[in-house]
Design a protein around this motif. Structure first.
Motif, PDB file in Angstrom:
ATOM      1  N   VAL A   1       0.847  -1.187   0.000  1.00 43.53           N
ATOM      2  CA  VAL A   1       0.000   0.000   0.000  1.00 43.53           C
ATOM      3  C   VAL A   1       0.882   1.237   0.000  1.00 43.53           C
ATOM      4  N   VAL A   2       0.271   2.387  -0.230  1.00 39.26           N
ATOM      5  CA  VAL A   2       0.987   3.651  -0.249  1.00 39.26           C
ATOM      6  C   VAL A   2       0.449   4.518   0.875  1.00 39.26           C
ATOM      7  N   CYS A   3       1.331   5.038   1.705  1.00 43.25           N
ATOM      8  CA  CYS A   3       0.937   5.937   2.784  1.00 43.25           C
ATOM      9  C   CYS A   3       0.397   7.227   2.159  1.00 43.25           C
ATOM     10  N   ILE A   4      -0.825   7.621   2.543  1.00 46.01           N
ATOM     11  CA  ILE A   4      -1.430   8.820   1.966  1.00 46.01           C
ATOM     12  C   ILE A   4      -0.778  10.099   2.481  1.00 46.01           C
ATOM     13  N   ALA A   5      -0.010  10.023   3.551  1.00 48.13           N
ATOM     14  CA  ALA A   5       0.627  11.219   4.103  1.00 48.13           C
ATOM     15  C   ALA A   5       2.008  11.478   3.510  1.00 48.13           C
ATOM     16  N   CYS A   6       2.826  10.436   3.377  1.00 50.83           N
ATOM     17  CA  CYS A   6       4.208  10.645   2.938  1.00 50.83           C
ATOM     18  C   CYS A   6       4.543   9.970   1.615  1.00 50.83           C
ATOM     19  N   GLY A   7       3.667   9.085   1.130  1.00 48.48           N
ATOM     20  CA  GLY A   7       3.907   8.429  -0.149  1.00 48.48           C
ATOM     21  C   GLY A   7       4.763   7.182  -0.092  1.00 48.48           C
ATOM     22  N   GLN A   8       5.183   6.770   1.101  1.00 51.80           N
ATOM     23  CA  GLN A   8       6.006   5.569   1.229  1.00 51.80           C
ATOM     24  C   GLN A   8       5.215   4.334   0.819  1.00 51.80           C
ATOM     25  N   VAL A   9       5.833   3.466   0.035  1.00 51.92           N
ATOM     26  CA  VAL A   9       5.248   2.175  -0.319  1.00 51.92           C
ATOM     27  C   VAL A   9       5.696   1.190   0.751  1.00 51.92           C
ATOM     28  N   LEU A  10       4.726   0.469   1.341  1.00 50.47           N
ATOM     29  CA  LEU A  10       5.071  -0.460   2.409  1.00 50.47           C
ATOM     30  C   LEU A  10       4.151  -1.673   2.366  1.00 50.47           C
ATOM     31  N   PRO A  11       4.585  -2.771   3.008  1.00 54.65           N
ATOM     32  CA  PRO A  11       3.728  -3.954   3.071  1.00 54.65           C
ATOM     33  C   PRO A  11       2.428  -3.631   3.798  1.00 54.65           C
ATOM     34  N   ARG A  12       1.337  -4.150   3.311  1.00 58.52           N
ATOM     35  CA  ARG A  12       0.016  -3.913   3.926  1.00 58.52           C
ATOM     36  C   ARG A  12       0.040  -4.261   5.413  1.00 58.52           C
ATOM     37  N   ALA A  13       0.740  -5.318   5.787  1.00 58.97           N
ATOM     38  CA  ALA A  13       0.798  -5.749   7.181  1.00 58.97           C
ATOM     39  C   ALA A  13       1.475  -4.713   8.084  1.00 58.97           C
ATOM     40  N   ASP A  14       2.298  -3.841   7.529  1.00 54.74           N
ATOM     41  CA  ASP A  14       2.995  -2.823   8.315  1.00 54.74           C
ATOM     42  C   ASP A  14       2.279  -1.469   8.306  1.00 54.74           C
ATOM     43  N   ALA A  15       1.131  -1.399   7.647  1.00 55.50           N
ATOM     44  CA  ALA A  15       0.396  -0.133   7.528  1.00 55.50           C
ATOM     45  C   ALA A  15      -0.779  -0.092   8.507  1.00 55.50           C
ATOM     46  N   ARG A  16      -1.294   1.098   8.702  1.00 54.21           N
ATOM     47  CA  ARG A  16      -2.488   1.311   9.516  1.00 54.21           C
ATOM     48  C   ARG A  16      -3.603   1.791   8.598  1.00 54.21           C
TER      49      ARG A  16
END
Length: 98
Positions: A15-30
């Motif tokens: 997924v992509v963080c809507i605040a900073c744009g970082q691409v990260l694993p879905r399991a590590d996102a909120r």
């Protein structure tokens, strides 16, 4: 304005963080539910925040903030038009509360 709907998910696992744009694993996102009710999942597409951005968020009630932002966005293609419309909407809300 960039359409964040196209940036929410890179894949089913990223997924992509809507605040900073970082691409990260879905399991590590909120998950972020712009309507404030992430427990009601029916028919929703969630946006995501990385953990540092999630920690930086204000977790207090937003009292219609997201709805106002959505109304202000409307058809406005540039930042100045968005800000002008947002200011108008907020000013109208303040004057009706007085």
């Amino acid at each position: 304005m960039t359409d964040t709907r196209t940036l929410r998910r890179k894949s089913d696992n990223e997924v992509v963080c809507i605040a900073c744009g970082q691409v990260l694993p879905r399991a590590d996102a909120r998950e972020y539910d712009k309507y404030g009710d992430r427990w009601d999942r029916a028919g929703k597409d969630f946006e995501y925040l990385c953990k540092p951005c999630h920690r930086d968020c204000c977790h207090q009630p937003r009292n219609g903030l997201e709805e106002t932002l959505i109304r202000a966005e409307g058809e406005h293609a540039d930042t100045q038009a968005f800000i002008t419309e947002y200011y108008t909407l907020v000013s109208d809300d303040i004057s009706t509360e007085s």
